[in-house]
Scaffold this active site. Structure first.
Site, PDB file in Angstrom:
ATOM      1  N   GLY A 139       0.847  -1.255   0.054  1.00 42.20           N
ATOM      2  CA  GLY A 139      -0.148   0.080  -0.013  1.00 42.20           C
ATOM      3  C   GLY A 139       1.017   1.324   0.015  1.00 42.20           C
ATOM      4  O   GLY A 139       2.057   1.338  -0.509  1.00 42.20           O
ATOM      5  N   ARG A 164      -8.567   8.445   1.422  1.00 41.96           N
ATOM      6  CA  ARG A 164      -9.357   8.034   2.604  1.00 41.96           C
ATOM      7  C   ARG A 164      -9.554   9.255   3.560  1.00 41.96           C
ATOM      8  O   ARG A 164      -8.458   9.866   3.761  1.00 41.96           O
ATOM      9  CB  ARG A 164      -8.440   6.933   3.425  1.00 41.96           C
ATOM     10  CG  ARG A 164      -8.454   5.692   2.595  1.00 41.96           C
ATOM     11  CD  ARG A 164      -7.139   4.538   2.927  1.00 41.96           C
ATOM     12  NE  ARG A 164      -5.742   5.211   2.473  1.00 41.96           N
ATOM     13  CZ  ARG A 164      -4.847   4.403   2.923  1.00 41.96           C
ATOM     14  NH1 ARG A 164      -4.975   3.312   3.640  1.00 41.96           N
ATOM     15  NH2 ARG A 164      -3.635   4.914   2.538  1.00 41.96           N
ATOM     16  N   PHE A 188       6.349   7.097   9.961  1.00 40.92           N
ATOM     17  CA  PHE A 188       5.841   8.463  10.344  1.00 40.92           C
ATOM     18  C   PHE A 188       6.010   9.285   8.999  1.00 40.92           C
ATOM     19  O   PHE A 188       5.853  10.282   9.074  1.00 40.92           O
ATOM     20  CB  PHE A 188       6.958   8.922  11.172  1.00 40.92           C
ATOM     21  CG  PHE A 188       6.888   8.429  12.900  1.00 40.92           C
ATOM     22  CD1 PHE A 188       5.949   8.708  13.480  1.00 40.92           C
ATOM     23  CD2 PHE A 188       8.033   7.763  12.858  1.00 40.92           C
ATOM     24  CE1 PHE A 188       6.094   8.324  14.928  1.00 40.92           C
ATOM     25  CE2 PHE A 188       7.984   7.096  14.403  1.00 40.92           C
ATOM     26  CZ  PHE A 188       6.887   7.287  15.187  1.00 40.92           C
ATOM     27  N   PHE A 209      -7.081  13.834  -0.104  1.00 43.00           N
ATOM     28  CA  PHE A 209      -7.294  14.122   1.217  1.00 43.00           C
ATOM     29  C   PHE A 209      -6.116  15.373   1.605  1.00 43.00           C
ATOM     30  O   PHE A 209      -6.058  16.130   2.644  1.00 43.00           O
ATOM     31  CB  PHE A 209      -7.258  13.140   2.183  1.00 43.00           C
ATOM     32  CG  PHE A 209      -5.686  12.616   2.470  1.00 43.00           C
ATOM     33  CD1 PHE A 209      -5.230  11.634   1.958  1.00 43.00           C
ATOM     34  CD2 PHE A 209      -5.144  13.233   4.089  1.00 43.00           C
ATOM     35  CE1 PHE A 209      -3.899  11.202   2.321  1.00 43.00           C
ATOM     36  CE2 PHE A 209      -3.740  12.612   3.936  1.00 43.00           C
ATOM     37  CZ  PHE A 209      -3.239  11.713   3.313  1.00 43.00           C
ATOM     38  N   GLN A 239      -7.873  10.201  12.363  1.00 51.86           N
ATOM     39  CA  GLN A 239      -8.793   9.753  12.636  1.00 51.86           C
ATOM     40  C   GLN A 239      -8.955   8.319  13.482  1.00 51.86           C
ATOM     41  O   GLN A 239      -9.306   7.985  14.545  1.00 51.86           O
ATOM     42  CB  GLN A 239     -10.011   9.800  11.809  1.00 51.86           C
ATOM     43  CG  GLN A 239     -11.341   9.426  12.747  1.00 51.86           C
ATOM     44  CD  GLN A 239     -12.497   9.861  11.552  1.00 51.86           C
ATOM     45  OE1 GLN A 239     -12.767  10.850  11.269  1.00 51.86           O
ATOM     46  NE2 GLN A 239     -13.408   8.740  11.538  1.00 51.86           N
ATOM     47  N   CYS A 251      -4.891   7.959   8.782  1.00 55.62           N
ATOM     48  CA  CYS A 251      -4.283   7.350   9.987  1.00 55.62           C
ATOM     49  C   CYS A 251      -4.894   8.315  11.396  1.00 55.62           C
ATOM     50  O   CYS A 251      -5.287   7.867  12.265  1.00 55.62           O
ATOM     51  CB  CYS A 251      -2.785   7.918   9.967  1.00 55.62           C
ATOM     52  SG  CYS A 251      -2.013   6.366   9.367  1.00 55.62           S
TER      53      CYS A 251
END
Ligand code: UDX
Ligand code: UDX
Length: 482
Positions: A15, A353, A173, A345, A285, A283
């Site tokens: 991914g 997402r 990260f 996003f 939420q 990530c």
């Protein structure tokens, strides 16, 4: 287990995290053979696409890295079991979405794929194997993985096949859009574990390009919790500045000026102070809700409520934008054409997402708006999926574009150009901060729109004077002046 010098790595999950991370490891460590496996055949086919412009993940700099390593020491495959068998180190990088039903629904992470991976590793791994959690996971997931691996270790040793497992946590990260830069020059690398030799095996890999002082070693639980906490702090900053943006709009202050003023305080710092339509991405939420679930589990309801308010404020920010658009357009958008610029996003990714554009678009469609959506990297089929479902499927570069209406009233379609999207529109909403949107020719775009026409700039990317000079009305996030 003594420190192994790793020669073969397998990563389960091709991914946004697994693909770029393994590409950089392969690039920096030519002595290591890296194989990335995934159940999704179409995704693997896209990673192997001879056309480097059609990879499943859009990420600046990624294709250049892949050109150097793919087919040499980086391979993409669906042969999961064989790759596990050959690997000395296995990264688990599969998705861990928020559970939609059952215990912990709406908050806890769904760990079924992580568990399935652990079972697969337990069954096929041979010899000494280091299992690395790359996916962001609830604290103490390593205990689950260990329990599964240890049970199989006992079975295998009775069959005379000696297998040793060690579990490490090595959270990622990287931020999408800057993943390659983040991977090549990380602020820090975090390795959590119990077995010192295994920790050193992984640290030695990173030491090929990361300075030693940036490689932090912790216990397993600190490492798992650090990842959740880092994301919670970052998301909290965004909710804080978004809360301030609404105060600015009421008081005549400008959120950009406030951000510069507070960001000059070295204790606060200038990053992550961009007001916007609310944070999205896979990530923030999910990880905060995970933290909330964890806090409730341990009876820390005040702490849970504190973190949950970060998500609540984020939802409110998205809602207030669609509401104010409707209010400015004389209280109704039914039958009106609105242009949406940007669906990803954030800029520089094709990932949608939790994109704020989804909620904003759905709210406007509910009100009967006609939405012309333009995003330079998000396919029409991906937009269709987002607007028709609450679930997420990974985008696949090769899918064909289709145009769809959501219901009898509200309709949307994917526009091929910004001009097409704005033609005849009453308003344009800028929702993603693509660089290109900063330098649009508003004089000529204004002529295409139906007057009075509005620009709703949720990212603060336009130059207000240019909008006003073009005879358009402007609403800008956190701008109490306009
Ligand atoms: C994922 C998680 O969302 C994130 O929490 C974590 O930190 C890292 O892994 P990402 O790489 O962005 O992040 O997810 P995604 O793009 O959905 O990729 C996961 C891949 O795993 C998918 O391609 C999926 O097909 C694959 N997968 C999933 C498997 O190969 N096997 C499985 O059992 C489940
Ligand atoms: C985040 C973390 O930054 C990363 O360390 C972690 O590994 C995964 O989650 P990502 O979601 O890819 O990365 O992108 P990020 O740059 O953090 O942006 C997240 C969201 O916050 C985006 O919707 C972005 O537009 C928004 N954001 C970010 C703001 O609204 N304002 C800001 O100042 C920064």
């Amino acid at each position: 287990m003594s420190a192994l010098e790793i020669r073969t790595i397998c990563c389960i999950g091709a991914g946004y995290v697994g693909g770029p991370t393994m590409a950089v490891i392969a690039d920096k460590c030519p002595q290591i053979q890296v194989i990335v496996v995934d159940l999704n055949e179409a995704r693997i086919a896209d990673w192997n696409n001879p056309n480097f412009e059609r990879l499943p993940v859009y990420e600046p700099g990624l294709s250049a890295v892949l050109k150097r390593v793919r087919g040499k020491n980086l391979h993409f495959s669906t042969e999961v079991n064989a790759a596990i068998k050959d690997a000395e180190m296995i990264f688990i990088s599969v998705n861990t979405p928020t559970k939609t039903k059952g215990l912990g629904a709406g908050q806890a992470s769904d760990l079924r794929w992580v568990e399935a991976c652990a079972r697969q590793v337990a069954q096929y791994a041979q010899g000494n194997t280091i299992v690395v959690e790359k996916s962001t996971l609830p604290v103490r997931t390593a205990a689950v993985i260990k329990a599964i691996l240890e049970a199989s270790q006992q079975d295998k040793s009775t069959e005379g096949n000696n297998c040793n497992f060690s579990v490490l946590s090595n959270p990622e990260f990287l931020a999408e859009g800057t993943a390659i830069q983040n991977l090549e020059s990380p602020d820090r690398v975090l390795i959590g574990g119990e077995d010192k030799d295994s920790i050193e095996s992984l640290a030695t890999i990173y030491a090929n390009w990361v300075p030693e002082e940036k490689i932090l070693r912790t216990n397993l639980w600190s490492s798992e919790l650090s990842k959740l906490t880092a994301n919670a702090f970052l998301a909290q900053r965004i909710s804080s500045i978004n809360a301030v943006s609404s105060i600015c709009e009421k008081t005549g202050a400008d959120v950009r000026e406030v951000a510069t003023a507070i960001g000059s305080d070295s204790r606060i710092g200038p990053n992550f102070l961009q007001a916007g339509p609310g944070f999205g991405g896979s990530c923030f939420q999910k990880d905060i809700l995970n933290l909330v679930y964890l806090c409730h589990h341990f009876g820390l309801s005040e702490v849970a409520n504190y973190w949950e308010s970060v998500v609540q404020l984020n939802n409110w920010q998205k809602e207030r934008i669609s509401k104010l658009v409707i209010q400015k357009l004389f209280g109704t958008v039914t039958g009106k054409k609105l242009a949406i610029l940007g669906f990803a996003f954030k800029a520089n990714t094709n990932d949608t997402r939790e994109a704020p554009a989804i909620k904003i678009a759905k709210d406007l469609l509910e009100e009967g708006a006609q939405l012309a959506i333009f995003d330079p990297k998000v396919s029409s089929s991906q937009i269709t999926f987002c607007l028709q479902s609450d679930e997420y499927i990974p985008p696949i570069a090769s899918t064909k574009a289709i145009n769809t209406g959501l219901n009898d009233e509200g309709k949307w379609w994917s526009s091929k150009s910004i001009e097409d999207a704005l033609n005849g529109a009453d308003a344009v909403l800028i929702i993603t901060e693509w660089d290109h949107f900063r330098s649009l020719n508003w004089q000529s775009l204004a002529t295409l729109m139906r007057k009075p026409a509005w620009v709703f700039d949720t990212r603060g990317v336009v130059i207000p004077n240019e909008i006003l000079k073009a005879g358009l009305k402007l609403w800008r996030i956190g701008d109490g002046v306009n």
